[in-house]
Scaffold this motif. Structure first.
Motif: not given
Length: 194
Positions: A1-4, A101-106, A111-116
């Motif tokens: 789901m995340i990739k799509v 955010n999930v992708v930035a964490s991966y 500053d992953v919190a900045c990825y909205t």
């Protein structure tokens, strides 16, 4: 789901709610590409975009769609996928908005919190600008009415800065630039001590 979600979000400069409301009927698989319709937008301008098979993106989409349980009574595209199974529960706005955010964490970005969720639109606009697409095309692609708003979405990336530097210093007027710079260097400043 995340990739799509990532693929469709960046390919179409989609807002989070546009992805949440996307239905299986809004996407037409024509073999070599997907034609995606966004009928309801914030600006009330329906959009269409295409996803081509770069990097097996179509295969990922088809695989995700094949996991859809047959008993799902709604048409929403994005469903929760947990523990190796796809449920019939549709993904909500908060979950969809956390994809960057999930992708930035991966990727272990700072500053992953900045990825909205809005990063998908910004990334799409910046990627287009980085390859030299004009602002009118970027506006049309993302459905922006205002040039100022569209320009605000284009990040000042290193690619853009490098392109500008090359145009200024190495572009088609490189000999004129060199002559001007040499003239400025060799011409003494009148009345000033150097």
């Amino acid at each position: 789901m995340i990739k799509v979600g990532l693929i469709l979000g960046i390919a179409g400069a989609c807002r989070t709610d546009e992805l949440v409301n996307l239905t299986v009927d809004d996407i037409e698989d024509v073999g070599s590409s997907l034609i995606v319709k966004i009928p309801n937008t914030k600006t009330n301008i329906p959009r269409i975009f295409v996803v081509t098979d770069v990097g097996n993106m179509l295969e990922l989409f088809r695989k995700y769609l094949s996991l859809r349980p047959p008993h799902v009574k709604h048409k929403r595209l994005f469903l929760y996928y947990k523990a190796g199974k796809c449920s019939s529960q549709p993904v909500g706005k908060n979950t969809m908005g956390k994809i960057p955010n999930v992708v930035a964490s991966y990727l272990k970005l700072p500053d992953v919190a900045c990825y909205t969720g809005h990063c998908l639109r910004r990334s799409s606009a910046t990627l287009l600008a980085d390859v030299g697409v004009d602002i009118t095309t970027i506006k049309r692609h993302a459905g922006w009415k205002s040039t100022t708003v569209a320009e605000g979405y284009v990040e000042n990336s290193i690619e853009n800065k490098t392109k500008i530097a090359n145009q200024v210093l190495v572009g088609t007027t490189a000999s004129a630039t060199t002559k001007t710079v040499n003239k400025l260097i060799s011409t003494p400043d009148r009345g000033k001590k150097t």
